[in-house]
Scaffold this motif. Structure first.
Motif, short mmCIF file in Angstrom:
data_model
loop_
_atom_site.label_atom_id
_atom_site.label_comp_id
_atom_site.label_asym_id
_atom_site.label_seq_id
_atom_site.Cartn_x
_atom_site.Cartn_y
_atom_site.Cartn_z
N GLU A 177 0.85 -1.20 0.09
CA GLU A 177 -0.07 -0.10 0.16
C GLU A 177 0.87 1.31 -0.05
O GLU A 177 1.83 1.21 0.66
N ILE A 178 0.60 2.31 -0.72
CA ILE A 178 1.19 3.23 -0.82
C ILE A 178 0.19 4.70 -0.50
O ILE A 178 -0.68 4.69 -0.83
N ALA A 179 0.94 5.35 0.22
CA ALA A 179 0.10 6.50 0.64
C ALA A 179 -0.12 7.65 -0.35
O ALA A 179 0.98 7.96 -1.09
N VAL A 180 -1.27 8.12 -0.81
CA VAL A 180 -1.63 9.10 -2.07
C VAL A 180 -2.37 10.26 -1.27
O VAL A 180 -3.45 9.95 -0.97
N GLU A 181 -1.40 11.09 -1.13
CA GLU A 181 -2.31 12.37 -0.58
C GLU A 181 -2.21 13.38 -1.68
O GLU A 181 -1.60 13.48 -2.64
N LEU A 182 -3.19 14.31 -1.17
CA LEU A 182 -3.44 15.76 -2.05
C LEU A 182 -4.07 16.80 -1.01
O LEU A 182 -4.62 16.28 0.08
N CYS A 183 -4.05 17.99 -1.64
CA CYS A 183 -4.83 19.00 -0.69
C CYS A 183 -6.06 19.45 -1.61
O CYS A 183 -5.76 19.55 -2.77
N ALA A 184 -7.08 19.70 -1.11
CA ALA A 184 -8.09 20.15 -1.86
C ALA A 184 -8.85 21.33 -1.09
O ALA A 184 -9.11 21.15 0.01
N MET A 185 -9.38 22.05 -1.88
CA MET A 185 -10.50 23.08 -1.24
C MET A 185 -11.82 22.42 -1.09
O MET A 185 -12.36 21.49 -1.47
N PRO A 186 -12.34 22.94 0.16
CA PRO A 186 -13.57 22.26 0.84
C PRO A 186 -14.53 22.04 -0.25
O PRO A 186 -15.20 21.06 -0.25
N ASP A 187 -14.87 22.70 -1.24
CA ASP A 187 -16.00 22.39 -2.40
C ASP A 187 -15.60 21.40 -3.16
O ASP A 187 -16.42 20.87 -4.16
N LYS A 188 -14.09 21.03 -3.48
CA LYS A 188 -13.65 20.03 -4.08
C LYS A 188 -13.60 18.66 -3.33
O LYS A 188 -13.36 17.39 -4.00
N ILE A 189 -13.70 18.61 -2.27
CA ILE A 189 -13.69 17.40 -1.45
C ILE A 189 -14.53 16.17 -1.79
O ILE A 189 -14.19 15.04 -1.98
N PRO A 190 -15.77 16.46 -2.11
CA PRO A 190 -16.62 15.46 -2.51
C PRO A 190 -16.36 14.82 -3.73
O PRO A 190 -16.43 13.49 -4.00
N PHE A 191 -15.71 15.48 -4.88
CA PHE A 191 -15.11 15.12 -5.86
C PHE A 191 -14.15 13.97 -5.59
O PHE A 191 -13.90 12.67 -6.31
N TYR A 192 -12.86 14.41 -4.71
CA TYR A 192 -11.99 13.34 -4.49
C TYR A 192 -12.38 12.03 -3.47
O TYR A 192 -11.79 11.12 -3.71
N GLU A 193 -13.26 12.37 -2.65
CA GLU A 193 -13.99 11.37 -2.07
C GLU A 193 -14.49 10.10 -2.98
O GLU A 193 -14.39 8.91 -2.56
N ARG A 194 -14.99 10.59 -4.10
CA ARG A 194 -15.49 9.59 -5.13
C ARG A 194 -14.43 8.60 -5.30
O ARG A 194 -14.78 7.43 -5.90
N PHE A 195 -13.10 8.89 -5.30
CA PHE A 195 -11.98 8.08 -5.55
C PHE A 195 -11.53 7.38 -4.47
O PHE A 195 -10.42 6.53 -4.70
N GLY A 196 -12.15 7.42 -3.27
CA GLY A 196 -11.71 6.60 -2.03
C GLY A 196 -10.88 7.53 -1.05
O GLY A 196 -10.34 7.21 -0.26
N PHE A 197 -10.57 8.96 -1.47
CA PHE A 197 -9.69 9.78 -0.63
C PHE A 197 -10.63 10.20 0.32
O PHE A 197 -11.82 10.32 0.46
N ALA A 198 -10.03 10.26 1.78
CA ALA A 198 -10.63 10.54 2.85
C ALA A 198 -9.86 11.67 3.39
O ALA A 198 -8.61 11.58 3.73
N SER A 199 -10.41 12.65 4.44
CA SER A 199 -9.45 13.67 5.14
C SER A 199 -9.54 13.00 6.62
O SER A 199 -10.02 11.67 7.10
N ASN A 200 -8.31 13.39 7.13
CA ASN A 200 -8.28 12.80 8.49
C ASN A 200 -7.80 13.84 9.35
O ASN A 200 -7.88 15.20 9.00
N GLU A 201 -7.27 13.51 10.67
CA GLU A 201 -7.26 14.84 11.61
C GLU A 201 -5.87 15.80 11.40
O GLU A 201 -5.39 16.49 12.06
N ALA A 202 -5.13 15.34 10.65
CA ALA A 202 -3.73 16.00 10.44
C ALA A 202 -4.24 17.32 9.77
O ALA A 202 -4.92 17.54 9.06
N GLN A 203 -3.32 18.22 10.05
CA GLN A 203 -3.43 19.75 9.55
C GLN A 203 -2.29 20.08 8.54
O GLN A 203 -1.11 19.73 8.85
N ARG A 204 -2.60 20.76 7.51
CA ARG A 204 -1.74 20.98 6.57
C ARG A 204 -1.00 22.14 7.05
O ARG A 204 -1.50 23.32 7.44
N LEU A 205 0.27 22.21 7.08
CA LEU A 205 1.33 23.25 7.49
C LEU A 205 2.00 23.75 6.26
O LEU A 205 2.26 22.78 5.33
N ARG A 206 2.17 25.18 6.03
CA ARG A 206 2.97 25.50 4.92
C ARG A 206 3.76 26.95 5.42
O ARG A 206 3.35 27.42 6.38
#
Length: 146
Positions: free
Chosen positions: A109-138
């Motif tokens: 298994e390989i971790a595949v990550e991305l960052c998405a704007m809130p309105d785009k999250i449902p699009f990515y969820e259709r592929f199996g992406f899910a948010s977690n408790e981690a916060q994005r830092l930059r």
């Protein structure tokens, strides 16, 4: 040049996205782009680039960066506003996931990550992406000559 046609007549190109095409699409969605020099470095060092063309016009792009073993990060998924809601984003993500499957260690298994704007999250969820408790830092770190 590796490419294929979609049923709708678009052309999908692999590892052909150049800095000028990238900047054109960036500006169409996000406004002020990074510099040409930064973008050229990014294209040179990206693991996988996929772009979609309508004739000679670039209309969508996405990149995958990572180490091929433990993790990938999907970056810069952009569909030109005139071409949104036509399934091109789905094609881009599908192509990146196929690349990961073809290049990863079988049975792992390989971790595949991305960052998405809130309105785009449902699009990515259709592929199996899910948010977690981690916060994005930059940090926007300024590169200085030493």
């Amino acid at each position: 040049m590796n490419c294929k046609k979609t049923a709708d007549g678009f052309t999908i190109k692999y590892n052909n996205l150049n800095a000028n095409e990238f900047l054109y699409l960036w500006k169409s969605v996000w406004g002020e782009p990074p510099s040409l020099e930064q973008t050229e470095l990014a294209m040179k060092n990206t693991l996988f680039r996929v772009s979609i063309f309508d004739g000679e016009k670039i209309v969508a792009m996405a990149r995958a960066i990572g180490d091929k073993g433990l993790c990938y990060y999907i970056k810069d998924v952009v569909v030109h506003p005139d071409y949104q809601s036509r399934g091109l984003g789905r094609i881009l993500i599908g192509e990146i996931l196929e690349y990961i499957n073809a290049n990863g260690a079988e049975g792992t298994e390989i971790a595949v990550e991305l960052c998405a704007m809130p309105d785009k999250i449902p699009f990515y969820e259709r592929f199996g992406f899910a948010s977690n408790e981690a916060q994005r830092l930059r940090i926007m770190y300024e590169v200085k000559k030493i």
